[in-house]
Write a protein that holds these residues in place. Structure first.
Motif, PDB file in Angstrom:
ATOM      1  N   VAL A  41      36.099  22.423  72.839  1.00 10.26           N
ATOM      2  CA  VAL A  41      36.910  23.610  73.081  1.00 10.26           C
ATOM      3  C   VAL A  41      36.084  24.701  73.750  1.00 10.26           C
ATOM      4  O   VAL A  41      35.060  25.141  73.226  1.00 10.26           O
ATOM      5  CB  VAL A  41      37.515  24.143  71.766  1.00 10.26           C
ATOM      6  CG1 VAL A  41      38.276  25.444  72.021  1.00 10.26           C
ATOM      7  CG2 VAL A  41      38.434  23.107  71.160  1.00 10.26           C
ATOM      8  N   ARG A  42      36.536  25.109  74.900  1.00  7.95           N
ATOM      9  CA  ARG A  42      35.858  26.178  75.645  1.00  7.95           C
ATOM     10  C   ARG A  42      36.364  27.551  75.211  1.00  7.95           C
ATOM     11  O   ARG A  42      35.613  28.525  75.217  1.00  7.95           O
ATOM     12  CB  ARG A  42      36.114  25.964  77.141  1.00  7.95           C
ATOM     13  CG  ARG A  42      35.656  27.081  78.042  1.00  7.95           C
ATOM     14  CD  ARG A  42      34.207  26.986  78.375  1.00  7.95           C
ATOM     15  NE  ARG A  42      33.824  28.002  79.350  1.00  7.95           N
ATOM     16  CZ  ARG A  42      32.652  28.046  79.951  1.00  7.95           C
ATOM     17  NH1 ARG A  42      31.758  27.114  79.710  1.00  7.95           N
ATOM     18  NH2 ARG A  42      32.371  29.003  80.810  1.00  7.95           N
ATOM     19  N   GLY A  43      37.660  27.637  74.854  1.00  2.00           N
ATOM     20  CA  GLY A  43      38.198  28.933  74.477  1.00  2.00           C
ATOM     21  C   GLY A  43      39.530  28.811  73.764  1.00  2.00           C
ATOM     22  O   GLY A  43      40.240  27.805  73.883  1.00  2.00           O
ATOM     23  N   ILE A  44      39.866  29.844  73.004  1.00  2.00           N
ATOM     24  CA  ILE A  44      41.149  29.935  72.301  1.00  2.00           C
ATOM     25  C   ILE A  44      41.720  31.320  72.570  1.00  2.00           C
ATOM     26  O   ILE A  44      41.035  32.332  72.396  1.00  2.00           O
ATOM     27  CB  ILE A  44      40.984  29.732  70.775  1.00  2.00           C
ATOM     28  CG1 ILE A  44      40.382  28.359  70.471  1.00  2.00           C
ATOM     29  CG2 ILE A  44      42.331  29.894  70.064  1.00  2.00           C
ATOM     30  CD1 ILE A  44      40.063  28.150  68.998  1.00  2.00           C
ATOM     31  N   ALA A  45      42.979  31.364  72.985  1.00  3.78           N
ATOM     32  CA  ALA A  45      43.667  32.638  73.202  1.00  3.78           C
ATOM     33  C   ALA A  45      44.910  32.680  72.327  1.00  3.78           C
ATOM     34  O   ALA A  45      45.669  31.707  72.261  1.00  3.78           O
ATOM     35  CB  ALA A  45      44.054  32.802  74.673  1.00  3.78           C
ATOM     36  N   VAL A  46      45.117  33.802  71.663  1.00  2.00           N
ATOM     37  CA  VAL A  46      46.310  34.022  70.853  1.00  2.00           C
ATOM     38  C   VAL A  46      47.171  35.056  71.572  1.00  2.00           C
ATOM     39  O   VAL A  46      46.670  36.110  71.982  1.00  2.00           O
ATOM     40  CB  VAL A  46      45.946  34.525  69.441  1.00  2.00           C
ATOM     41  CG1 VAL A  46      47.214  34.852  68.647  1.00  2.00           C
ATOM     42  CG2 VAL A  46      45.110  33.482  68.709  1.00  2.00           C
ATOM     43  N   THR A  47      48.445  34.766  71.743  1.00  2.00           N
ATOM     44  CA  THR A  47      49.357  35.700  72.393  1.00  2.00           C
ATOM     45  C   THR A  47      50.373  36.217  71.386  1.00  2.00           C
ATOM     46  O   THR A  47      50.790  35.497  70.480  1.00  2.00           O
ATOM     47  CB  THR A  47      50.078  35.045  73.583  1.00  2.00           C
ATOM     48  OG1 THR A  47      50.829  33.907  73.136  1.00  2.00           O
ATOM     49  CG2 THR A  47      49.077  34.571  74.627  1.00  2.00           C
ATOM     50  N   VAL A  48      50.765  37.473  71.558  1.00  2.00           N
ATOM     51  CA  VAL A  48      51.668  38.135  70.614  1.00  2.00           C
ATOM     52  C   VAL A  48      52.687  38.979  71.378  1.00  2.00           C
ATOM     53  O   VAL A  48      52.410  39.446  72.484  1.00  2.00           O
ATOM     54  CB  VAL A  48      50.887  39.044  69.636  1.00  2.00           C
ATOM     55  CG1 VAL A  48      49.953  38.234  68.752  1.00  2.00           C
ATOM     56  CG2 VAL A  48      50.100  40.112  70.387  1.00  2.00           C
ATOM     57  N   PRO A  49      53.872  39.222  70.780  1.00  2.00           N
ATOM     58  CA  PRO A  49      54.906  40.018  71.454  1.00  2.00           C
ATOM     59  C   PRO A  49      54.742  41.507  71.213  1.00  2.00           C
ATOM     60  O   PRO A  49      55.647  42.184  70.703  1.00  2.00           O
ATOM     61  CB  PRO A  49      56.193  39.480  70.824  1.00  2.00           C
ATOM     62  CG  PRO A  49      55.790  39.125  69.431  1.00  2.00           C
ATOM     63  CD  PRO A  49      54.370  38.618  69.534  1.00  2.00           C
ATOM     64  N   GLY A  50      53.570  42.032  71.542  1.00  2.00           N
ATOM     65  CA  GLY A  50      53.322  43.441  71.313  1.00  2.00           C
ATOM     66  C   GLY A  50      52.096  43.934  72.050  1.00  2.00           C
ATOM     67  O   GLY A  50      51.482  43.208  72.835  1.00  2.00           O
ATOM     68  N   ILE A  51      51.740  45.183  71.790  1.00  2.00           N
ATOM     69  CA  ILE A  51      50.612  45.832  72.448  1.00  2.00           C
ATOM     70  C   ILE A  51      49.305  45.395  71.799  1.00  2.00           C
ATOM     71  O   ILE A  51      49.174  45.373  70.580  1.00  2.00           O
ATOM     72  CB  ILE A  51      50.735  47.361  72.362  1.00  2.00           C
ATOM     73  CG1 ILE A  51      52.040  47.832  73.027  1.00  2.00           C
ATOM     74  CG2 ILE A  51      49.536  48.035  73.010  1.00  2.00           C
ATOM     75  CD1 ILE A  51      52.101  47.577  74.503  1.00  2.00           C
TER      76      ILE A  51
END
Length: 404
Positions: free
Chosen positions: A151-161
């Motif tokens: 694993v090179r990277g992990i990104a978490v996305t969210v519905p907000g600022i």
């Protein structure tokens, strides 16, 4: 970094990006693409093969993810030895915390989706518990692949600022405020070099850009991500605009006038009050319908229920009016609709187009409006794609001694 090392790093990144974009090619073709001598290109390839980033073979063992806008140079005569990216050298994880749904996707070095997982959660579940579940989902999918070490990277996305420290400032629909997602991500995955937290609409825009959606290169576009709230992203000359405080693209708060439909946490008269998930369901009840979930609403549309069809027509007209405002402000080449609620647009594309055209200045070019084909995984794919793009970009800290 010394000048020779800096030049080599830049050429290695250019070589990786060329093979990713155009697909497997011979060393000679790569040399032409990069404007290098064959010997220099050969040395670059040899180094990348030694590092495990590239492999060589006499035939193309499978299609890479090639954007539709790319043109692969024609090859004649006997096929030469081709170089391509080594897919399993690096994996990139995108985990999206949506409204009641957690989705994780994994892409490889060729940006192909190789695994995905989904689960639901209750909207009143504690923020810390939802974050833990999201991290657990990412960890579980990597265990199943037996590939955590890749694993090179992990990104978490969210519905907000999200602020610059990776703290989720607010997600009104989930009742979140100042949730330290990135610090917790670092605690959970200390061995992963690249970790990020991103707004879901920004990630969705990156996914669309990165995967060549629509069949042509797009440099100026607006992306509208539609769920319980309405998020957005603006790309100008190929660059994602974030704004001074990182709030750029909050289209849902744009005032349209009037009151719209009253929904908890929504500014009266804003775009969200007209086309958000809650507003859609309230409008359906106004027309005599009874759908209490988006899924039920879409089922009624598919069945041709008159109240649902009237609702969709009104919804599309209001959306078209709002997109006219974005067009006047941004002059985009394309507007892309994504997110769960965007599916309603399929029931009135002509209504959207007519409303948009009716509210722009006479003679102004009208952008193409398109429904994303990425489905519910758009934000998760975008999170992973942001990390993938970072790997195929010049490291400014190494070359210029500048901040990343």
């Amino acid at each position: 970094m010394s000048m020779p090392r800096a030049v080599r790093h830049i050429n290695e990144i250019r070589a990786l990006d060329a093979v990713f974009t155009l697909g497997p090619m011979s060393r000679a073709t790569l040399a032409r693409e990069l404007g290098l001598t064959r010997s220099t290109a050969g040395a670059i390839v040899a180094g990348l093969v030694d590092e495990g980033l590239m492999v060589e073979g006499e035939s193309d063992p499978g299609p890479a993810t090639v954007p539709a806008s790319a043109s692969v140079p024609a090859r004649t005569g006997r096929p030469g030895t081709l170089v391509r990216l080594r897919p399993n050298h690096a994996l990139f994880v995108g985990t999206d915390i949506g409204v009641g749904r957690i989705s994780t996707v994994v892409i490889d070095l060729e940006a192909r989706k190789i695994a995905e997982e989904h689960e639901a959660f209750a909207l009143d579940e504690a923020p810390g518990r939802v974050v833990e579940r999201a991290f657990a989902q990412a960890a579980a999918i990597l265990r199943a692949l037996g590939a955590r070490q890749s694993v090179r990277g992990i990104a978490v996305t969210v519905p907000g600022i999200v602020d610059k420290e990776g703290v989720v400032v607010r997600v009104p629909i989930l009742g979140w405020s100042n949730v330290p997602v990135l610090p917790r991500l670092r605690e959970t995955f200390p061995e992963v070099a690249h970790l990020a937290v991103e707004n879901d609409a920004n990630a969705f825009a990156m996914a669309e850009l990165y995967r060549g959606g629509g069949g042509e290169a797009v440099r100026d576009a607006a992306y509208v991500f539609m769920d319980a709230g309405i998020g957005g992203a603006v790309v100008a000359d190929g660059v994602l605009l974030r704004g001074h405080h990182g709030y750029a693209g909050e289209f849902g708060h744009l005032p349209l006038g009037g009151a719209g439909f009253s929904c908890a946490g929504v500014i009266p008269g804003s775009l969200e009050a007209y086309v958000g998930r809650g507003a859609l369901l309230e409008r359906h009840r106004f027309h005599g319908g009874s759908a209490d979930t988006l899924e039920a609403m879409l089922a009624r549309l598919a069945a041709g229920e008159p109240a649902a069809l009237r609702t969709a027509r009104d919804w599309c007209a209001e959306l078209g009016r709002a997109l006219a405002g974005l067009t006047a402000l941004l002059d985009p080449q394309r507007i892309v609709l994504g997110g769960p609620v965007a599916a309603v647009s399929a029931y009135g594309p002509q209504v959207i187009a007519e409303a948009l055209a009716a509210h722009v200045m006479p003679g102004q070019p009208v952008p193409q409006v398109r429904l994303s084909a990425l489905g519910l995984d758009g934000a998760a794919i975008g999170g992973a794609s942001i990390l993938h793009r970072a790997m195929l970009s010049v490291d400014r800290a190494l070359v210029y001694h500048a901040p990343r």
